[in-house]
Design a protein around this motif. Sequence first.
Motif, mmCIF file in Angstrom:
data_model
loop_
_atom_site.group_PDB
_atom_site.id
_atom_site.type_symbol
_atom_site.label_atom_id
_atom_site.label_comp_id
_atom_site.label_asym_id
_atom_site.label_seq_id
_atom_site.Cartn_x
_atom_site.Cartn_y
_atom_site.Cartn_z
ATOM 1 N N THR A 82 -3.775 -9.724 -4.998
ATOM 2 C CA THR A 82 -3.555 -9.688 -6.440
ATOM 3 C C THR A 82 -3.126 -8.298 -6.899
ATOM 4 N N ALA A 83 -3.736 -7.263 -6.322
ATOM 5 C CA ALA A 83 -3.360 -5.890 -6.671
ATOM 6 C C ALA A 83 -1.922 -5.606 -6.248
ATOM 7 N N SER A 84 -1.531 -6.075 -5.060
ATOM 8 C CA SER A 84 -0.147 -5.887 -4.603
ATOM 9 C C SER A 84 0.818 -6.600 -5.537
ATOM 10 N N VAL A 436 3.716 -6.021 1.813
ATOM 11 C CA VAL A 436 4.857 -6.143 2.734
ATOM 12 C C VAL A 436 5.837 -4.987 2.596
ATOM 13 N N VAL A 437 5.919 -4.367 1.429
ATOM 14 C CA VAL A 437 6.739 -3.171 1.256
ATOM 15 C C VAL A 437 5.920 -2.141 0.497
ATOM 16 N N GLY A 438 6.156 -0.870 0.807
ATOM 17 C CA GLY A 438 5.417 0.198 0.152
ATOM 18 C C GLY A 438 5.702 1.519 0.829
ATOM 19 N N THR A 441 3.863 7.211 4.062
ATOM 20 C CA THR A 441 3.489 8.585 3.733
ATOM 21 C C THR A 441 4.108 8.914 2.377
ATOM 22 N N GLU A 442 3.978 10.137 1.954
ATOM 23 C CA GLU A 442 4.543 10.533 0.667
ATOM 24 C C GLU A 442 6.062 10.328 0.632
ATOM 25 N N GLN A 443 6.735 10.554 1.772
ATOM 26 C CA GLN A 443 8.192 10.490 1.793
ATOM 27 C C GLN A 443 8.754 9.289 2.553
ATOM 28 N N VAL A 444 7.953 8.641 3.394
ATOM 29 C CA VAL A 444 8.441 7.577 4.279
ATOM 30 C C VAL A 444 7.898 6.225 3.814
ATOM 31 N N THR A 445 8.794 5.260 3.689
ATOM 32 C CA THR A 445 8.377 3.913 3.279
ATOM 33 C C THR A 445 7.989 3.072 4.491
ATOM 34 N N ARG A 525 16.501 0.319 -1.470
ATOM 35 C CA ARG A 525 16.178 -0.709 -2.452
ATOM 36 C C ARG A 525 14.670 -0.763 -2.720
ATOM 37 N N ILE A 526 13.884 -0.560 -1.683
ATOM 38 C CA ILE A 526 12.427 -0.552 -1.863
ATOM 39 C C ILE A 526 12.007 0.595 -2.774
ATOM 40 N N ARG A 527 12.579 1.768 -2.557
ATOM 41 C CA ARG A 527 12.231 2.923 -3.401
ATOM 42 C C ARG A 527 12.585 2.664 -4.868
#
Length: 605
Positions: A82-84, A436-438, A441-445, A525-527
């Motif tokens: 639910t949070a995702s 599934v996407v996120g 690290t701070e810079q790497v998806t 696209r994820i970013r």
Amino acid sequence: MISRRNYFAIAAIMLVVLFMFQFTNVTLEMWNDYERNENAVDVSSLTARSGVFTPEAKPLMGSARPCAAYIGGSGSPIEQMTASWATYTKRDFTSSTSLETFAPGQRIPELIVLDGASLRWNSGACRILEDYAARGVDLVFASLPSASVVEKNQELQELLGIYEVRAQRAQMQGIHLYEGFLLGGEAIYRAIEQKDEERQDLELEMPWYILDAGTKAYMKGIPDGDERVEDYPAVIWRRSLGDAYVFAVNGSYMEDATGLGILSAMVSDTAGCTVYPVVNAQNLVLANYPCLASENGAVLDRYYSLSMRGLYRDVLWPDLTAIYHRGNLGLTCMMSVQFDYSDARHPDQGQFVYYMKLINELDAEPGLSAYSVSDTPVLERLEADFDFMRQAQLEYKFTSLYGGGMCEQDLSSALGWGDLASVRTVVFPYDGGSGVVGYHTEQVTRQMAVTDGFAHTYRSDLRMRSVETALAYASILVDTARAVYPESKNDTWDVLSQRLTADVPSSWDNFEVFDATSVSQCDGRIRDFLALDYAYRQDGDQVFIQHTGGESVWFLLRAPGRVIASVEGGSARQVEDGAYLIEAAGDSVEITLRPVISGQAERQK
């Protein structure tokens, strides 16, 4: 006997044909810029995790930001899902461990997701939920109390729209998903033939609930008997309660990524028109393809009578590229320099250049895999890999990494390796979660595969449809290391390829409208998707969308019984009846709808 004139004519034609083929090869060689990766940029210049949208931002269009709430066990898979979902749909999110302590204050949620199996059920609990429904709050029972609890609690049965508990446990033959709920159309998950039995991994033993009049079922069990369809045991359904709806899920379907699409479909079914942002990316990831060292010779000779080099080039490549050409999927090849760093076999420079050219000719992306069958530390493996690349005089900047088979410590070490500073995204096998996407690290998806190409089961098919519904995203993982290091006959390519070619191309036919991307293209696209905020409103036949995203912004618009007449500020592609993929050209889009003409089938492209 050939005359001299004909002889020279034939010779001239042969020379022309030879020249044409040679010219084509020379041209391909000149234009094949396989040494350059257009996705390689300064990773610090890309949107980082700190740039992800947060619901504290001022809502667009002046309207209140919608809020989703969860009530149930703390840290449960349903809460995480639910949070995702709230993150992906740009909703505020709140949670509580019990109905009695839930106090949203001024933020009345749009919907409340309940982990019914973890809550105490009495008349007081039902009255609390009825009060929320009276205020227009939709209720989602993501799990149900045990059938014995439901059977003894008449108020709970009425709340859920259950007319009769026919059996506390009953064995089903299959599951029927009705058309119009998840994207992809109707699906009947029933193993009629013996070859389909290994695909059946859905919950077939369940409580048998008969629904009350006025309820609407989206998915039902198929019993072994001659029961009427309306008496089939309900799996997913809804009932109306005043100005709100009560949804119920009979099973564990909301505990993983499947729940994302189910929630999106539920919300879409409560309104005449809904709009939400999506990633719009379809990926085929070949993990550990190719390996540049010829290893495991004795085993491969026993199973294939081929070397690893011959197996990759002459057997796997034709089958895999055929699947790629048949489906609307972008291709990424996560190559392994070698698997076994403890043997005397070394990678081949010629094979490295050969595959880099071959992959580039397909407009595919070469990524890197650090998977290994030896105990060599990851930093030693990377040092050997990049020493090899420098000797081959091909220092390619990889932007994607396959994280399968790596522990978190090894993955952190790999991402900290200087030659991998250009990596912007990491791909993982599906781990049973909902994120599934996120960002990893701070810079790497991070991108998670939705399904395993070798095991497209009924459960994974349902999950795929759900993730497509929620995010217009799919990632099929095909790990070729299994075929080149087989442990049994079932791991050989003869068996694996039959599973792969039988399921993968046809499974994605219903989603051909979505874009094919490599994983690095998908990363961009994820970013953008995670960073944007949006709002929409409907005024009669007009739908207005505003957003804060960049150039790559897509939305799904679901309006059952309507078609798009015009779009200003973007474009539309029809996914299926009543569902459209909207691409925004600016920061606002205006869409005009009109009703479907009775008896007229319309299909817009």
